[in-house]
Motif scaffolding. Structure first.
Motif, PDB file in Angstrom:
ATOM      1  N   ASP A   7       0.825  -1.213   0.000  1.00 22.50           N
ATOM      2  CA  ASP A   7       0.000   0.000   0.000  1.00 22.50           C
ATOM      3  C   ASP A   7       0.858   1.261   0.000  1.00 22.50           C
ATOM      4  O   ASP A   7       0.533   2.252  -0.659  1.00 22.50           O
ATOM      5  CB  ASP A   7      -0.930  -0.020   1.215  1.00 22.50           C
ATOM      6  N   SER A   8       1.956   1.238   0.728  1.00 16.47           N
ATOM      7  CA  SER A   8       2.833   2.412   0.753  1.00 16.47           C
ATOM      8  C   SER A   8       3.489   2.662  -0.609  1.00 16.47           C
ATOM      9  O   SER A   8       3.759   3.811  -0.977  1.00 16.47           O
ATOM     10  CB  SER A   8       3.915   2.231   1.822  1.00 16.47           C
ATOM     11  N   GLN A   9       3.727   1.582  -1.375  1.00 15.28           N
ATOM     12  CA  GLN A   9       4.346   1.735  -2.691  1.00 15.28           C
ATOM     13  C   GLN A   9       3.339   2.147  -3.766  1.00 15.28           C
ATOM     14  O   GLN A   9       3.707   2.831  -4.732  1.00 15.28           O
ATOM     15  CB  GLN A   9       5.020   0.414  -3.105  1.00 15.28           C
ATOM     16  N   THR A  10       2.084   1.733  -3.616  1.00 16.32           N
ATOM     17  CA  THR A  10       1.070   2.061  -4.630  1.00 16.32           C
ATOM     18  C   THR A  10       0.344   3.366  -4.342  1.00 16.32           C
ATOM     19  O   THR A  10      -0.425   3.831  -5.197  1.00 16.32           O
ATOM     20  CB  THR A  10       0.030   0.933  -4.731  1.00 16.32           C
ATOM     21  N   GLU A  11       0.566   3.954  -3.185  1.00 17.68           N
ATOM     22  CA  GLU A  11      -0.130   5.196  -2.840  1.00 17.68           C
ATOM     23  C   GLU A  11       0.154   6.323  -3.829  1.00 17.68           C
ATOM     24  O   GLU A  11      -0.769   7.068  -4.211  1.00 17.68           O
ATOM     25  CB  GLU A  11       0.252   5.600  -1.413  1.00 17.68           C
ATOM     26  N   PRO A  12       1.404   6.503  -4.317  1.00 18.45           N
ATOM     27  CA  PRO A  12       1.619   7.548  -5.332  1.00 18.45           C
ATOM     28  C   PRO A  12       0.894   7.290  -6.639  1.00 18.45           C
ATOM     29  O   PRO A  12       0.737   8.218  -7.455  1.00 18.45           O
ATOM     30  CB  PRO A  12       3.146   7.516  -5.542  1.00 18.45           C
ATOM     31  N   TRP A  13       0.467   6.070  -6.897  1.00 15.54           N
ATOM     32  CA  TRP A  13      -0.271   5.756  -8.132  1.00 15.54           C
ATOM     33  C   TRP A  13      -1.774   5.985  -7.979  1.00 15.54           C
ATOM     34  O   TRP A  13      -2.519   5.761  -8.934  1.00 15.54           O
ATOM     35  CB  TRP A  13      -0.047   4.293  -8.523  1.00 15.54           C
ATOM     36  N   GLY A  14      -2.216   6.400  -6.814  1.00 18.63           N
ATOM     37  CA  GLY A  14      -3.649   6.560  -6.588  1.00 18.63           C
ATOM     38  C   GLY A  14      -4.361   5.249  -6.390  1.00 18.63           C
ATOM     39  O   GLY A  14      -5.572   5.148  -6.625  1.00 18.63           O
ATOM     40  N   VAL A  15      -3.636   4.219  -5.918  1.00 18.74           N
ATOM     41  CA  VAL A  15      -4.184   2.884  -5.701  1.00 18.74           C
ATOM     42  C   VAL A  15      -4.125   2.579  -4.210  1.00 18.74           C
ATOM     43  O   VAL A  15      -3.076   2.764  -3.572  1.00 18.74           O
ATOM     44  CB  VAL A  15      -3.397   1.818  -6.501  1.00 18.74           C
ATOM     45  N   LYS A  16      -5.233   2.100  -3.657  1.00 24.95           N
ATOM     46  CA  LYS A  16      -5.330   1.764  -2.243  1.00 24.95           C
ATOM     47  C   LYS A  16      -5.460   0.257  -2.093  1.00 24.95           C
ATOM     48  O   LYS A  16      -6.429  -0.345  -2.572  1.00 24.95           O
ATOM     49  CB  LYS A  16      -6.538   2.462  -1.606  1.00 24.95           C
ATOM     50  N   VAL A  17      -4.485  -0.366  -1.425  1.00 22.70           N
ATOM     51  CA  VAL A  17      -4.537  -1.804  -1.148  1.00 22.70           C
ATOM     52  C   VAL A  17      -5.296  -1.994   0.158  1.00 22.70           C
ATOM     53  O   VAL A  17      -4.860  -1.530   1.219  1.00 22.70           O
ATOM     54  CB  VAL A  17      -3.117  -2.404  -1.054  1.00 22.70           C
ATOM     55  N   THR A  18      -6.426  -2.665   0.096  1.00 24.78           N
ATOM     56  CA  THR A  18      -7.288  -2.803   1.269  1.00 24.78           C
ATOM     57  C   THR A  18      -7.044  -4.080   2.057  1.00 24.78           C
ATOM     58  O   THR A  18      -7.268  -4.120   3.260  1.00 24.78           O
ATOM     59  CB  THR A  18      -8.762  -2.758   0.843  1.00 24.78           C
ATOM     60  N   LEU A  19      -6.584  -5.156   1.378  1.00 30.62           N
ATOM     61  CA  LEU A  19      -6.438  -6.426   2.088  1.00 30.62           C
ATOM     62  C   LEU A  19      -5.495  -7.338   1.318  1.00 30.62           C
ATOM     63  O   LEU A  19      -5.498  -7.351   0.083  1.00 30.62           O
ATOM     64  CB  LEU A  19      -7.805  -7.109   2.241  1.00 30.62           C
ATOM     65  N   VAL A  20      -4.696  -8.102   2.071  1.00 29.11           N
ATOM     66  CA  VAL A  20      -3.845  -9.154   1.511  1.00 29.11           C
ATOM     67  C   VAL A  20      -4.036 -10.397   2.363  1.00 29.11           C
ATOM     68  O   VAL A  20      -3.973 -10.323   3.597  1.00 29.11           O
ATOM     69  CB  VAL A  20      -2.356  -8.746   1.494  1.00 29.11           C
ATOM     70  N   GLU A  21      -4.284 -11.529   1.718  1.00 27.19           N
ATOM     71  CA  GLU A  21      -4.489 -12.786   2.439  1.00 27.19           C
ATOM     72  C   GLU A  21      -3.628 -13.871   1.809  1.00 27.19           C
ATOM     73  O   GLU A  21      -3.695 -14.095   0.594  1.00 27.19           O
ATOM     74  CB  GLU A  21      -5.959 -13.211   2.386  1.00 27.19           C
ATOM     75  N   LEU A  22      -2.800 -14.533   2.637  1.00 24.74           N
ATOM     76  CA  LEU A  22      -2.085 -15.713   2.160  1.00 24.74           C
ATOM     77  C   LEU A  22      -3.092 -16.825   1.908  1.00 24.74           C
ATOM     78  O   LEU A  22      -3.938 -17.115   2.754  1.00 24.74           O
ATOM     79  CB  LEU A  22      -1.048 -16.162   3.187  1.00 24.74           C
ATOM     80  N   LYS A  23      -2.994 -17.471   0.749  1.00 26.13           N
ATOM     81  CA  LYS A  23      -3.989 -18.461   0.367  1.00 26.13           C
ATOM     82  C   LYS A  23      -3.498 -19.888   0.600  1.00 26.13           C
ATOM     83  O   LYS A  23      -4.122 -20.657   1.321  1.00 26.13           O
ATOM     84  CB  LYS A  23      -4.383 -18.251  -1.101  1.00 26.13           C
ATOM     85  N   ASN A  24      -2.374 -20.252   0.004  1.00 28.34           N
ATOM     86  CA  ASN A  24      -1.836 -21.610   0.124  1.00 28.34           C
ATOM     87  C   ASN A  24      -0.349 -21.550   0.431  1.00 28.34           C
ATOM     88  O   ASN A  24       0.373 -20.693  -0.111  1.00 28.34           O
ATOM     89  CB  ASN A  24      -2.058 -22.418  -1.160  1.00 28.34           C
ATOM     90  N   ILE A  25       0.084 -22.484   1.282  1.00 26.56           N
ATOM     91  CA  ILE A  25       1.502 -22.664   1.581  1.00 26.56           C
ATOM     92  C   ILE A  25       1.813 -24.134   1.344  1.00 26.56           C
ATOM     93  O   ILE A  25       1.404 -24.997   2.115  1.00 26.56           O
ATOM     94  CB  ILE A  25       1.837 -22.263   3.033  1.00 26.56           C
ATOM     95  N   ASP A  26       2.517 -24.422   0.251  1.00 28.83           N
ATOM     96  CA  ASP A  26       2.836 -25.799  -0.134  1.00 28.83           C
ATOM     97  C   ASP A  26       4.221 -26.156   0.381  1.00 28.83           C
ATOM     98  O   ASP A  26       5.220 -25.512   0.017  1.00 28.83           O
ATOM     99  CB  ASP A  26       2.783 -25.962  -1.653  1.00 28.83           C
ATOM    100  N   LEU A  27       4.286 -27.194   1.234  1.00 26.20           N
ATOM    101  CA  LEU A  27       5.541 -27.640   1.820  1.00 26.20           C
ATOM    102  C   LEU A  27       6.061 -28.866   1.078  1.00 26.20           C
ATOM    103  O   LEU A  27       5.279 -29.646   0.526  1.00 26.20           O
ATOM    104  CB  LEU A  27       5.337 -27.990   3.300  1.00 26.20           C
ATOM    105  N   PRO A  28       7.384 -29.100   1.078  1.00 28.59           N
ATOM    106  CA  PRO A  28       7.931 -30.349   0.528  1.00 28.59           C
ATOM    107  C   PRO A  28       7.425 -31.556   1.314  1.00 28.59           C
ATOM    108  O   PRO A  28       7.051 -31.444   2.487  1.00 28.59           O
ATOM    109  CB  PRO A  28       9.452 -30.163   0.680  1.00 28.59           C
ATOM    110  N   GLN A  29       7.429 -32.732   0.664  1.00 28.67           N
ATOM    111  CA  GLN A  29       6.899 -33.934   1.287  1.00 28.67           C
ATOM    112  C   GLN A  29       7.661 -34.290   2.566  1.00 28.67           C
ATOM    113  O   GLN A  29       7.041 -34.669   3.564  1.00 28.67           O
ATOM    114  CB  GLN A  29       6.964 -35.100   0.289  1.00 28.67           C
TER     115      GLN A  29
END
Length: 260
Positions: free
Chosen positions: A143-165
């Motif tokens: 969000d701090s990096q996109t603020e000069p572009w007029g873009v607001k990041v409202t949420l980030v969610e980690l979806k999947n974490i794939d581990l080695p066997q």
């Protein structure tokens, strides 16, 4: 003459109609007049001067950006694949057009690099157990990096974490050992509490012998309720004390007769 006027009127009508634009409630039109930025317009019906003004439509709705799995090497040197989803929206249409060539592509690239960077500064246990903290950290950086572009990041969610066997098997073995440890601790705690209560009960019964006899009667009631063919009657030890004293007296008297 009349035909000439009709042609002019027709040309003017075409000119006006070609400049009319309809913008939805969630859209804004960024206007460039002879190459220079003008205030954006919309929503509703707007007029753009043909051949002089150019319009670019910008959607103000929240955009869901799916970040593909990224190869992340954690702080404790474990390679995992992490995917996430990012939600953002345009808050300043003019800057979203003039400050960056393609704000959607730029936001995607920034989110991917930030995900790899933050994941590389995090240990595996923290990555698995403290997702909320990582989500907030990634969201704050992007969000701090996109603020000069007029873009607001409202949420980030980690979806999947794939581990080695092999890492999955190690984590499963660790979890199993932890469950066994907790089970043993709980069983030991239960035995300790039971022993403590039995000790307290024995102390109370030693101070009040009638309590022990009431306990005998309660045991008899429980045995009789089970319809057993054989009933064991517990005899209080106190009833045997007179017989034991008599036996000692007789034994003491018999021992003194040979000496007379």
């Amino acid at each position: 003459m009349a035909s000439g006027v009709g042609v002019v009127v027709f040309i003017v009508a075409i000119f006006i109609l070609s400049g009319l634009k309809i913008l939805n409630e969630y859209e804004r039109g960024v206007i460039f007049r002879l190459g220079r930025l003008a205030p954006y317009r919309g929503p509703g019906v707007i007029f753009v001067i043909p051949m002089i003004e150019k319009i670019m439509r910008i959607d103000l709705r929240t955009v869901t950006l799916d970040i593909p799995p990224q190869d992340v090497i954690t702080k404790d040197n474990v390679t995992v694949k992490v995917s996430a989803v990012l939600y953002f929206r345009v808050v300043d249409p003019s800057r979203a057009v003039t400050e960056v060539e393609n704000f959607l592509f730029a936001t995607m690239q920034l989110a991917q690099t930030t995900l790899r960077s933050v994941g590389g500064q995090t240990e595996l246990d923290e990555l698995l157990s403290q997702r909320d903290k990582l989500n907030a950290r990634i969201q704050e950086i992007v969000d701090s990096q996109t603020e000069p572009w007029g873009v607001k990041v409202t949420l980030v969610e980690l979806k999947n974490i794939d581990l080695p066997q092999d890492m999955q098997r190690a984590i499963a073995a660790q979890a199993e050992a932890e469950r066994e440890r907790r089970a043993k601790v709980i069983a030991a705690e239960g035995e300790f509490q039971a022993a403590q209560r039995l000790s307290e009960a024995a102390e109370i019964m030693s101070k009040s012998p009638i309590t022990l006899q009431l306990r005998y009667l309660q045991t008899l009631k429980e045995i009789a309720g089970e319809h057993n063919s054989t009933i064991v009657f517990p005899l209080p030890i106190d009833l045997l004390e007179p017989f034991r004293a008599f036996a000692k007296a007789v034994g003491g008297g018999g021992a003194g007769q040979p000496g007379t």
